[in-house]
Design an enzyme around this catalytic site. Structure first.
Site, PDB file in Angstrom:
ATOM      1  N   LEU A 147     -28.539  -2.083 -27.991  1.00 48.23           N
ATOM      2  CA  LEU A 147     -27.602  -1.719 -29.078  1.00 48.23           C
ATOM      3  C   LEU A 147     -25.990  -2.121 -28.412  1.00 48.23           C
ATOM      4  O   LEU A 147     -25.108  -1.973 -29.369  1.00 48.23           O
ATOM      5  CB  LEU A 147     -27.450   0.090 -28.873  1.00 48.23           C
ATOM      6  CG  LEU A 147     -28.815   0.589 -29.945  1.00 48.23           C
ATOM      7  CD1 LEU A 147     -28.980   1.898 -29.470  1.00 48.23           C
ATOM      8  CD2 LEU A 147     -28.694   0.072 -31.142  1.00 48.23           C
ATOM      9  N   SER A 157     -28.453  10.119 -24.518  1.00 51.45           N
ATOM     10  CA  SER A 157     -28.954  11.139 -25.358  1.00 51.45           C
ATOM     11  C   SER A 157     -28.658  12.535 -24.457  1.00 51.45           C
ATOM     12  O   SER A 157     -28.875  13.511 -24.897  1.00 51.45           O
ATOM     13  CB  SER A 157     -30.270  11.349 -26.077  1.00 51.45           C
ATOM     14  OG  SER A 157     -31.321  11.110 -24.969  1.00 51.45           O
ATOM     15  N   SER A 205     -27.186  14.492 -34.823  1.00 47.53           N
ATOM     16  CA  SER A 205     -27.492  15.764 -33.816  1.00 47.53           C
ATOM     17  C   SER A 205     -26.927  17.069 -34.156  1.00 47.53           C
ATOM     18  O   SER A 205     -25.771  16.965 -34.444  1.00 47.53           O
ATOM     19  CB  SER A 205     -27.038  15.114 -32.449  1.00 47.53           C
ATOM     20  OG  SER A 205     -27.393  16.440 -31.637  1.00 47.53           O
ATOM     21  N   GLU A 240     -25.684  18.719 -32.047  1.00 53.08           N
ATOM     22  CA  GLU A 240     -24.393  18.816 -31.123  1.00 53.08           C
ATOM     23  C   GLU A 240     -23.384  18.536 -31.883  1.00 53.08           C
ATOM     24  O   GLU A 240     -21.806  18.531 -31.191  1.00 53.08           O
ATOM     25  CB  GLU A 240     -24.634  17.541 -30.052  1.00 53.08           C
ATOM     26  CG  GLU A 240     -25.707  18.184 -28.792  1.00 53.08           C
ATOM     27  CD  GLU A 240     -25.230  19.321 -28.017  1.00 53.08           C
ATOM     28  OE1 GLU A 240     -24.218  19.456 -27.577  1.00 53.08           O
ATOM     29  OE2 GLU A 240     -25.867  20.424 -28.204  1.00 53.08           O
ATOM     30  N   TYR A 278     -20.953  12.799 -26.063  1.00 49.08           N
ATOM     31  CA  TYR A 278     -22.275  12.481 -26.667  1.00 49.08           C
ATOM     32  C   TYR A 278     -22.130  13.194 -28.142  1.00 49.08           C
ATOM     33  O   TYR A 278     -22.350  12.288 -28.852  1.00 49.08           O
ATOM     34  CB  TYR A 278     -23.536  13.171 -26.098  1.00 49.08           C
ATOM     35  CG  TYR A 278     -24.469  13.423 -27.034  1.00 49.08           C
ATOM     36  CD1 TYR A 278     -25.486  12.260 -27.003  1.00 49.08           C
ATOM     37  CD2 TYR A 278     -25.087  14.417 -27.693  1.00 49.08           C
ATOM     38  CE1 TYR A 278     -26.599  12.293 -27.622  1.00 49.08           C
ATOM     39  CE2 TYR A 278     -26.320  14.484 -28.547  1.00 49.08           C
ATOM     40  CZ  TYR A 278     -26.818  13.383 -28.612  1.00 49.08           C
ATOM     41  OH  TYR A 278     -28.037  13.255 -29.353  1.00 49.08           O
TER      42      TYR A 278
HETATM   43  O1  F7E Z   1     -29.847  21.773 -22.858  1.00 51.37           O
HETATM   44  C1  F7E Z   1     -28.507  24.720 -21.112  1.00 51.37           C
HETATM   45  C2  F7E Z   1     -27.160  23.448 -21.403  1.00 51.37           C
HETATM   46  O2  F7E Z   1     -30.116  19.408 -22.000  1.00 51.37           O
HETATM   47  C3  F7E Z   1     -30.058  22.812 -23.729  1.00 51.37           C
HETATM   48  C4  F7E Z   1     -30.623  16.612 -26.413  1.00 51.37           C
HETATM   49  O3  F7E Z   1     -31.875  16.023 -27.171  1.00 51.37           O
HETATM   50  O4  F7E Z   1     -30.621  18.414 -28.205  1.00 51.37           O
HETATM   51  C5  F7E Z   1     -30.555  18.194 -26.779  1.00 51.37           C
HETATM   52  O5  F7E Z   1     -29.383  18.445 -26.104  1.00 51.37           O
HETATM   53  C6  F7E Z   1     -29.130  24.017 -23.204  1.00 51.37           C
HETATM   54  C7  F7E Z   1     -27.675  23.592 -22.746  1.00 51.37           C
HETATM   55  O6  F7E Z   1     -30.312  19.989 -24.726  1.00 51.37           O
HETATM   56  C8  F7E Z   1     -29.801  23.828 -17.853  1.00 51.37           C
HETATM   57  O7  F7E Z   1     -26.249  23.631 -20.851  1.00 51.37           O
HETATM   58  C9  F7E Z   1     -28.844  25.503 -18.853  1.00 51.37           C
HETATM   59  O8  F7E Z   1     -27.020  24.669 -23.362  1.00 51.37           O
HETATM   60  O9  F7E Z   1     -31.935  20.704 -23.025  1.00 51.37           O
HETATM   61  P1  F7E Z   1     -30.746  20.314 -22.992  1.00 51.37           P
HETATM   62  P2  F7E Z   1     -28.911  19.868 -25.435  1.00 51.37           P
HETATM   63  O10 F7E Z   1     -27.583  19.664 -24.594  1.00 51.37           O
HETATM   64  O11 F7E Z   1     -28.974  21.182 -26.320  1.00 51.37           O
HETATM   65  C10 F7E Z   1     -29.592  17.794 -29.011  1.00 51.37           C
HETATM   66  C11 F7E Z   1     -29.990  18.248 -30.431  1.00 51.37           C
HETATM   67  C12 F7E Z   1     -29.572  16.497 -28.901  1.00 51.37           C
HETATM   68  O12 F7E Z   1     -28.966  15.714 -29.782  1.00 51.37           O
HETATM   69  C13 F7E Z   1     -29.422  15.920 -27.231  1.00 51.37           C
HETATM   70  O13 F7E Z   1     -29.468  14.284 -27.402  1.00 51.37           O
HETATM   71  O14 F7E Z   1     -29.736  24.516 -21.820  1.00 51.37           O
HETATM   72  N1  F7E Z   1     -29.008  24.414 -19.605  1.00 51.37           N
HETATM   73  N2  F7E Z   1     -29.466  25.162 -17.632  1.00 51.37           N
HETATM   74  C14 F7E Z   1     -29.420  23.506 -19.083  1.00 51.37           C
HETATM   75  N3  F7E Z   1     -29.729  22.276 -19.770  1.00 51.37           N
HETATM   76  C15 F7E Z   1     -30.293  21.390 -18.557  1.00 51.37           C
HETATM   77  N4  F7E Z   1     -30.601  19.997 -19.068  1.00 51.37           N
HETATM   78  N5  F7E Z   1     -30.529  21.618 -17.311  1.00 51.37           N
HETATM   79  C16 F7E Z   1     -30.205  22.872 -16.702  1.00 51.37           C
HETATM   80  O15 F7E Z   1     -30.542  23.138 -15.566  1.00 51.37           O
END
Ligand code: F7E
Length: 307
Positions: free
Chosen positions: A36, A61, A102, A104, A126
């Protein structure tokens, strides 16, 4: 592939380690080189494949990484979209285009639930890059009459989710804790709320968007919201454990700016596309825990420590 399509997957870099993973999960995909970041490679890829439909799911992502590599995220997740649209215009402007937008983009939400008409307020590099990708898709549709759609997808999960995302991080740890391979699970913000659906259902929505008479933009969501804490509670309970005995919080997993609450209204997709969900939130959690349990149990039987 189940619908009889020949599917080409764009692979970047040299000896990309993810290739073997995809080959194992989806045998039969034909791979084509391209990046890309590189306009001419996208034109060459389209000339080779001569596709009728292009699904741009390519992006940096992981929201947390986007804070550390902000300009690269803008290049790949944002400008990568206009490079793909330009490649389509160059090779064959009749190719139908799907852009993976997204939830987001809603970030610090202006209204609840979020619809196609809700104003954006992204909270991460992002999210900002995805807003560019969304608007450039709309712009190419309006400027050049291209069949270009933006699917505003809320979080979509499955047993194939990367271990860095919270759902899979939880289910993988639940399996390991249950099997005595791990003691604790360190997480960030437990009160964040997301509208989590099953990825398979969301891929059907992407396909449906490209089969209509006219291109359009659609919110794809379950219409339910749950906290990270609730996800933990269900996942641990499924194996007979209490999440409070194992989950600790660690500020390393907090983000500079957070999206506190997402919940989507997908009435438009349900009405115009006839789209529905088939997997409930408890079923999704169960399915992911069961998959990780099976993988770690098999690895244990073979005397190999799982990931
Ligand atoms: O976090 C919280 C974190 O990284 C979800 C991507 O596919 O969906 C995804 O984005 C929530 C957040 O996904 C941890 O702070 C707590 O509030 O699983 P996530 P995301 O950021 O929502 C959207 C639709 C997209 O487009 C993106 O590409 O969970 N959280 N504790 C945590 N998150 C992570 N990763 N790790 C933790 O330890």
């Amino acid at each position: 592939m189940e619908r009889g399509y020949t599917v080409h997957g764009l692979v970047r870099g040299q000896n990309n380690p993810r290739l073997t993973n995809v080959e194992r999960l989806c045998p039969g995909i034909e791979f084509v080189e391209g990046d890309l970041l590189d306009q001419s490679s996208l034109i060459a890829a389209l000339e080779t494949c001569q596709p009728t439909e292009v699904y741009n799911l390519g992006a940096i992502s992981f929201v947390a990484l986007s804070f550390k590599q902000a300009s690269l995220t803008g290049e790949v997740t944002g400008l990568g979209v206009v490079r793909m649209l330009e490649a389509i215009r160059t090779v064959n402007a009749d190719i139908r285009f799907y852009q993976a937008s997204s939830s987001e983009m809603f970030g610090k939400v202006r209204e609840t639930p979020q619809t196609e008409g809700t104003a954006f307020h992204p909270r991460s590099p992002y999210g900002v890059a995805k807003v560019y990708g969304h608007y450039i898709t709309v712009n190419y549709r309006e400027s050049y009459g291209m069949y270009a759609c933006s699917g505003i997808l809320f979080n979509h999960e499955s047993e194939r989710r990367g271990l860095e995302f919270v759902t899979r991080k939880i289910t993988n740890s639940v399996a390991k804790i249950k099997l005595g391979l791990q003691k604790q699970l360190a997480l960030g913000n437990l009160s964040a709320r997301r509208d989590w659906g099953f990825a398979g259902d969301y891929v059907r929505a992407m396909h449906l968007m490209l089969q209509q008479d006219e291109p359009d933009d659609y919110v794809i969501a379950t219409g339910e919201t749950h906290s990270v804490e609730e996800f933990c509670e269900l996942a641990f309970a499924h194996v007979g454990l209490d999440w409070r005995d194992h989950v600790v919080t660690d500020e390393r997993f907090l983000r500079p700016a957070e999206v506190d609450l997402l919940i989507g209204d997908s009435t438009k997709a349900r009405t115009k596309l006839g789209w529905t969900t088939t997997v409930s939130f408890p079923e999704l959690v169960t399915r992911m825990v069961e998959s990780d349990l099976a993988a770690h149990s098999a690895a244990l039987r073979q005397g190999v420590a799982g990931g």
